[in-house]
Design an enzyme around this catalytic site. Structure first.
Site, PDB file in Angstrom:
ATOM      1  N   ARG A 105       0.824  -1.216   0.000  1.00 12.50           N
ATOM      2  CA  ARG A 105       0.000   0.000   0.000  1.00 12.50           C
ATOM      3  C   ARG A 105       0.853   1.258   0.000  1.00 12.50           C
ATOM      4  O   ARG A 105       1.916   1.286   0.586  1.00 12.50           O
ATOM      5  CB  ARG A 105      -0.835   0.089   1.284  1.00 12.50           C
ATOM      6  CG  ARG A 105      -1.874  -0.963   1.442  1.00 12.50           C
ATOM      7  CD  ARG A 105      -2.430  -0.819   2.858  1.00 12.50           C
ATOM      8  NE  ARG A 105      -2.981  -2.054   3.325  1.00 12.50           N
ATOM      9  CZ  ARG A 105      -4.279  -2.273   3.482  1.00 12.50           C
ATOM     10  NH1 ARG A 105      -5.143  -1.337   3.219  1.00 12.50           N
ATOM     11  NH2 ARG A 105      -4.701  -3.433   3.909  1.00 12.50           N
ATOM     12  N   GLY A 114      -7.235   7.518  -1.426  1.00 15.28           N
ATOM     13  CA  GLY A 114      -7.682   6.941  -2.693  1.00 15.28           C
ATOM     14  C   GLY A 114      -6.922   7.418  -3.923  1.00 15.28           C
ATOM     15  O   GLY A 114      -7.241   7.037  -5.039  1.00 15.28           O
ATOM     16  N   MET A 116      -3.581   7.084  -4.613  1.00 15.43           N
ATOM     17  CA  MET A 116      -2.512   6.196  -5.095  1.00 15.43           C
ATOM     18  C   MET A 116      -2.972   4.742  -4.987  1.00 15.43           C
ATOM     19  O   MET A 116      -4.091   4.475  -4.612  1.00 15.43           O
ATOM     20  CB  MET A 116      -1.235   6.461  -4.303  1.00 15.43           C
ATOM     21  CG  MET A 116      -0.659   7.830  -4.613  1.00 15.43           C
ATOM     22  SD  MET A 116       0.771   8.207  -3.642  1.00 15.43           S
ATOM     23  CE  MET A 116       0.139   8.360  -2.009  1.00 15.43           C
ATOM     24  N   ARG A 373      -4.900   7.148  11.923  1.00 14.31           N
ATOM     25  CA  ARG A 373      -4.364   8.459  11.529  1.00 14.31           C
ATOM     26  C   ARG A 373      -5.316   9.530  12.043  1.00 14.31           C
ATOM     27  O   ARG A 373      -6.480   9.238  12.342  1.00 14.31           O
ATOM     28  CB  ARG A 373      -4.218   8.562  10.006  1.00 14.31           C
ATOM     29  CG  ARG A 373      -5.528   8.459   9.282  1.00 14.31           C
ATOM     30  CD  ARG A 373      -5.365   8.533   7.781  1.00 14.31           C
ATOM     31  NE  ARG A 373      -6.590   8.126   7.135  1.00 14.31           N
ATOM     32  CZ  ARG A 373      -6.692   7.820   5.848  1.00 14.31           C
ATOM     33  NH1 ARG A 373      -5.631   7.849   5.078  1.00 14.31           N
ATOM     34  NH2 ARG A 373      -7.843   7.470   5.320  1.00 14.31           N
ATOM     35  N   HIS A 491     -13.206  43.415  -9.453  1.00 18.01           N
ATOM     36  CA  HIS A 491     -14.300  44.147  -8.808  1.00 18.01           C
ATOM     37  C   HIS A 491     -15.312  43.186  -8.199  1.00 18.01           C
ATOM     38  O   HIS A 491     -15.697  43.298  -7.039  1.00 18.01           O
ATOM     39  CB  HIS A 491     -14.961  45.068  -9.846  1.00 18.01           C
ATOM     40  CG  HIS A 491     -16.102  45.837  -9.293  1.00 18.01           C
ATOM     41  ND1 HIS A 491     -17.406  45.418  -9.425  1.00 18.01           N
ATOM     42  CD2 HIS A 491     -16.146  46.971  -8.568  1.00 18.01           C
ATOM     43  CE1 HIS A 491     -18.191  46.277  -8.818  1.00 18.01           C
ATOM     44  NE2 HIS A 491     -17.456  47.243  -8.300  1.00 18.01           N
ATOM     45  N   CYS A 889      -4.822  46.780   4.320  1.00 22.78           N
ATOM     46  CA  CYS A 889      -6.230  46.695   3.935  1.00 22.78           C
ATOM     47  C   CYS A 889      -6.410  46.099   2.539  1.00 22.78           C
ATOM     48  O   CYS A 889      -7.514  46.025   2.036  1.00 22.78           O
ATOM     49  CB  CYS A 889      -6.910  48.047   4.026  1.00 22.78           C
ATOM     50  SG  CYS A 889      -6.182  49.280   2.941  1.00 22.78           S
ATOM     51  N   TYR A 909      -2.437  46.001  12.875  1.00 30.67           N
ATOM     52  CA  TYR A 909      -3.693  45.303  12.606  1.00 30.67           C
ATOM     53  C   TYR A 909      -3.782  44.887  11.135  1.00 30.67           C
ATOM     54  O   TYR A 909      -3.029  45.394  10.291  1.00 30.67           O
ATOM     55  CB  TYR A 909      -4.909  46.183  12.964  1.00 30.67           C
ATOM     56  CG  TYR A 909      -5.059  47.396  12.084  1.00 30.67           C
ATOM     57  CD1 TYR A 909      -5.744  47.322  10.875  1.00 30.67           C
ATOM     58  CD2 TYR A 909      -4.492  48.614  12.440  1.00 30.67           C
ATOM     59  CE1 TYR A 909      -5.860  48.423  10.043  1.00 30.67           C
ATOM     60  CE2 TYR A 909      -4.606  49.718  11.623  1.00 30.67           C
ATOM     61  CZ  TYR A 909      -5.289  49.619  10.420  1.00 30.67           C
ATOM     62  OH  TYR A 909      -5.395  50.695   9.595  1.00 30.67           O
TER      63      TYR A 909
HETATM   64  C1  PEP Z   1      -5.334  48.221  -2.279  1.00 35.14           C
HETATM   65  O1  PEP Z   1      -4.877  48.720  -3.290  1.00 35.14           O
HETATM   66  O2  PEP Z   1      -4.792  47.277  -1.673  1.00 35.14           O
HETATM   67  C2  PEP Z   1      -6.585  48.722  -1.717  1.00 35.14           C
HETATM   68  C3  PEP Z   1      -7.051  48.272  -0.574  1.00 35.14           C
HETATM   69  O3  PEP Z   1      -7.290  49.600  -2.468  1.00 35.14           O
HETATM   70  P1  PEP Z   1      -8.236  49.173  -3.684  1.00 35.14           P
HETATM   71  O4  PEP Z   1      -8.326  47.694  -3.707  1.00 35.14           O
HETATM   72  O5  PEP Z   1      -9.540  49.822  -3.435  1.00 35.14           O
HETATM   73  O6  PEP Z   1      -7.510  49.760  -4.830  1.00 35.14           O
END
Ligand code: PEP
Ligand code: MG
Length: 931
Positions: A105, A114, A116, A373, A491, A889, A909
């Site tokens: 095995r 599953g 191999m 396991r 987007h 962000c 953060y």
């Molecule tokens: C970025 O560019 O990381 C950002 C947070 O701004 P946006 O995505 O709105 O351009």
């Protein structure tokens, strides 16, 4: 000495069994999970059939040296260990009075169920079969084992298609009027065997090999070879399994669950792998069967415990009388064996300190353990098991936190498909898992239609080539969004994640045919109104409806989150632009808003009208103002005159926007209840706010009281070849300082109105400190004005995004003017790597497949490149301003590996979309606790 050490041959084969294993559970990397645990179980004194493991290093050599040289290298070691195995079992491999049969095995360090190959009953030939019949007195069992061996070996080693064997078996069954395999007699099975051998000869031109040693080495060859079969490669890709040497091969003495009605085989979990409950021993078994039968679904497996069996029977609407007769539990059929197995369950959990997935076989009433396991589990089960194990005193809080994979929490926050329903569904294609959750609804092809249909109470899936800010209304009410273009930061992806709406983006196989209101994918054509389903966690797109269930954020989820908060150092904020999103994020534990994209507020209802009014004259105002600077005398007068009308319309539009923005901010501040809120000034290029199709332009012209041609011309004048590097971000604020002023005023007035508000104003796309100085002057002046008017002192921080490489490299200069930085790693990746956010999805897949980048840098922060810019900016920034507040962000703020990096470089953060907040909290704790 040195020379001797150098020539010492590597060890490729490890023996286990009889309480003297050479391996240990710790050696998973080289023995694979199965091999390491077999060694450990054998040493614990559990009844494990003896055997040996060829290491993953051997597999690596197999690929390096090629088959021939490799077998020269290990033949002797295998033969020696085989002799040891013969001694331990008192049997001789493939011959003699008491012949030994083997299983071969696979077993990598990370389990790949599953994927191999496995071969059972190896060593069987006419001679061994004859002796085994004599010894067991059970001809049927021996013939059944023999035919299984030919089938598995023929398939795995000799490449005979599985269905060629199945066709023969079915024919014999038909002839003998047998419903199940178990209905075939020994003679029938003999007929199957001779047909199988003929199939092998027909398909391969070779006789089925009878020499046991030849079988063994061919078996090892095939299992090592299966490491790189397409299925296994795909599995590793999908599960991001990297850096392994290969698979190990486990060669083990066979025990037979198919040797009569006092024999059985089964699999079990020490706790429920779907819920994590520990109510009874969860498992299934089959009497008189070999392992493959339990998973093959040919016979209905029975439950291990009486309790489990009764619950199962109830769900299947089977009466107790029938259950007892036809599907009794192991607890009923073999109570003693059950008790022993149950003791092993407790013992193994205590030893491994985690839920175990077990395989066992019972041969003539004797229990053997074939595998243990750490069991795979759902996110809900992982959370429940981890918190329960803490309560049971088996693991520490820190271990519990590390037991739950942050990304898996997605499963707990969104409605999910019922697994069985999804498995059965008709898959159309797979796109990018852009925003998690499950959605099912009727297809529409425009945001406008989406809104109309939703008003009629319909569930819709909005299908677009790509989305634009204009689509926001339709996106907000859609159950799910499907796009055929765009990546994880497109987007559609960003907005959907922000709203917690399921989204599959960039499904390249889908062709959107807006004109005929249908989409084409492969051979399918889906028309408007047809139902489809999306799995935003996997990218799966399905035809028709797939049933979903709502998630339960039950007790254990809260417990694990509390533990994560106890240990993490990073703060967690959210990217949110509406009071609703802010409230959702706060519910999920967000400590504030790290990015409020104000432009999203401009799209709804009357806001878009006011904003378009502004854009309509903004260009003219800009151009006239420019001319004004150069003109003198009469020309100056004439220009000033010409400026009057557009300028008054410009101010009118700003006056219209001010109260709308102010009320938006008030709503957000209220939802945040005193938590900080970073608000970014207007960022996208203006053309994004205008309609690009003739119908939209006509409608806008009507609303604005101008000719459609004027709108068309406006759109054309705002066209840019490279809008992402064009007139956007603080460059807009430089050209239209009144917009910065209006937004600042709206923020400050809202802050005066809502007690405890903590606004932070953020200037986007700064690349040069002078841009920030310019904007800051306007912001500070406006704050002072509002303070004076309202007779209130405001504490508003002013900072900037770091999203242009130049800003990162001159962060020391910028920090002198900024009280905080927020790393916009979407744009920083775009400009740092030189990949267009909107177009790179077309080739980034290949880049990742070829190892140019380890991951898509828009999904997982490119630590070596973009990360280095972040780190540099952190150091430079803090050198200039010690208390500089630092956050991130970009989309990476919600991605666990990137979060670990943010922790390492000392950010304060991370900020991510609301539905990723719990993931970020847990990932931040992992960053502290993982070694
Ligand atoms: C970025 O560019 O990381 C950002 C947070 O701004 P946006 O995505 O709105 O351009
Ligand atoms: Mg940006």
């Amino acid at each position: 000495m040195a020379a001797r050490a150098k020539t010492k041959k590597a060890k490729y084969v490890y023996f286990f069994g009889g309480g003297k294993s050479e391996g240990k559970a710790k050696m998973k990397q080289i023995l694979g999970g199965k091999g390491a645990n077999l060694a450990e179980m054998a040493d614990l004194g559990l009844p494990v059939p003896a055997g040996f493991t060829l290491t993953t290093e051997a597999c690596n050599e197999y690929y390096k040296l090629g088959k021939k040289k490799f077998f020269e290298l290990i033949r002797e070691e295998v033969e020696k260990t085989l002799a040891k195995l013969e001694k331990e079992t008192g049997k001789t491999f493939g011959k003699g009075k008491n012949p030994l049969l083997l299983s071969v095995r696979s077993g990598a360090a990370v389990s790949m169920p599953g994927m191999m190959d496995t071969i059972l009953n190896l060593g069987m030939n006419e001679e061994t079969a004859g002796i085994l019949i004599k010894r067991s007195g059970n001809e049927r069992f021996v013939m059944d084992s023999y035919r299984r061996f030919i089938q598995m070996f023929g398939d795995v080693v000799m490449g005979v298609p599985h269905h060629d064997f199945e066709a023969e078996l079915d024919e014999v069954k038909k002839k003998k009027r047998a419903k199940l395999d178990t209905d075939l007699s020994a003679d029938d099975l003999k007929m199957v065997i001779s047909r199988y051998k003929a199939v092998v000869k027909r398909d391969t031109g070779k006789d089925f090999p009878s020499d046991p040693m030849e079988q063994l080495f061919a078996g090892i060859d095939a299992v090592f070879g299966s490491w790189n079969n397409p299925r296994a490669i795909k599995y590793r890709q999908l599960n991001d399994i990297r850096g392994l040497l290969g698979t190990a091969v486990n060669v083990q003495a066979m025990v037979f669950g198919n040797s009569g009605n006092n024999s059985a085989t089964g699999v079990a979990f020490t706790r429920d792998p779907s819920t994590g409950e520990n109510r009874y021993f969860y498992g299934e078994y089959l009497i008189n069967a070999q392992g493959e039968d339990v998973v093959a679904g040919i016979r209905t497996p029975q439950q291990i415990t009486i309790k489990g069996s009764k619950e199962w029977a109830k769900s299947q609407r089977i009466r107790e009388k029938d259950r007892k007769q036809q599907f009794p539990s192991l607890e009923e059929t073999m109570p003693k064996v059950f008790k022993r197995l149950d003791r092993f369950r407790v013992r193994l959990e205590k030893h491994y300190l985690d839920m175990q997935d077990l395989e066992f076989t019972i041969e003539n009433g004797k229990l053997y353990m074939l595998q243990t396991r750490n069991g795979k589990r759902t996110a809900a089960a992982a959370v429940k098991i981890a918190t329960d194990l803490v309560k049971e005193g088996l693991i520490t809080e820190k271990e519990a936190v590390l037991r739950v994979d942050p990304s898996s929490l997605d499963q707990l926050l969104h409605p999910v498909f019922i697994k069985a329903a999804e498995d059965k569904a008709n898959k159309l294609t797979t796109g990018l898992p852009a925003s998690p959750g499950a959605a099912t609804g009727q297809v529409v092809f425009s945001a406008h239609e989406a809104e109309l249909w939703a008003e009629m109470g319909k569930n819709v899936i909005l299908c677009r080539t790509e989305t634009s800010p204009e689509d926001i209304g339709g996106m907000a009410i859609a159950k799910g969004i499907l796009t055929s273009r765009g990546g994880m930061t497109s987007h559609a992806a960003v907005v959907a994640r922000g709203m917690g709406i399921c989204c599959v983006a960039g499904a390249g196989d889908v062709e959107m045919d807006y004109k005929n209101k249908k989409l084409n994918v492969g051979k399918h054509s889906i028309a408007e109104g047809d139902w489809i389903s999306l799995n935003g966690s996997t990218g799966g797109v399905y035809k028709d409806e797939v049933d979903t269930v709502e998630p339960k954020l039950a007790g254990p989820f809260g417990e694990i989150m509390a533990l994560a908060d106890k240990y993490r150092k990073l703060g967690v904020r959210t990217n949110a632009d509406t009071p609703h999103d802010a409230a959702v994020a706060v519910k999920f534990g967000a400590e504030g808003i790290g990015l409020c994209r104000t432009e999203h507020m401009f799209f709804e209802g009357d806001r878009i009208v006011a904003f378009r009014k502004l854009i309509l004259v903004a260009e003219e105002v800009k151009n006239l103002r420019r001319g004004l600077g150069l003109a003198e005398g009469e020309e100056l007068k004439a220009l000033s005159k010409r400026l009057e009308a557009p300028l008054s319309q410009y101010y009118e539009a700003l006056d219209d926007l001010l109260p709308l923005q102010r009320s938006d901010f008030k709503g957000i501040f209220r939802a945040l209840k005193g938590r900080p809120c970073t608000i970014r000034l207007l960022d996208p290029p203006l053309h994004e706010f205008l309609p690009h199709d003739a119908a939209g332009q006509k409608e806008m012209a009507k609303t604005m009281g101008v000719k459609p041609a004027q709108i068309k011309q406006l759109v054309e004048s705002l066209h840019e070849f490279n809008p992402m590097l064009g007139h956007r971000g603080c460059r807009l604020g430089m050209t239209y300082p009144e917009v910065t002023e209006m937004q600042t005023r709206a923020i400050c007035e809202a802050a005066c109105a809502v007690k405890g508000s903590q606004p932070e104003i953020m200037v986007p796309l700064v690349g040069n400190v002078n841009e920030l100085v310019h904007q800051k002057t306007i912001i500070q002046r406006t704050i002072a004005m509002v303070e004076k008017e309202k007779k209130k002192k405001l504490n508003v921080l002013i900072g900037t995004m770091i999203e242009v490489p130049r800003a990162a490299m001159t962060a020391d200069e910028i920090a002198k003017e900024a009280q905080f930085f927020s790393f916009g790693t979407n744009d920083l990746t775009q400009m740092g790597c030189g990949f267009s956010r909107d177009d790179a999805a077309k080739f980034l897949g290949e880049y990742v497949a070829n190892g140019v980048y380890e991951y898509d840098p828009f999904q997982v922060l490119d630590q070596t490149g973009v990360g280095r810019m972040v780190e540099t900016a952190v150091k430079l920034g803090r050198k200039s301003r010690r208390g500089l507040k630092l956050g991130i962000c970009g989309e990476h703020g919600g991605e666990p590996r990137s979060i670990a990096f943010c922790h390492k470089v000392g950010l304060n953060y991370v900020s991510c979309s609301p539905y990723r907040v719990p993931i970020a909290r847990l990932a931040a704790a992992h960053a502290v606790l993982s070694k």
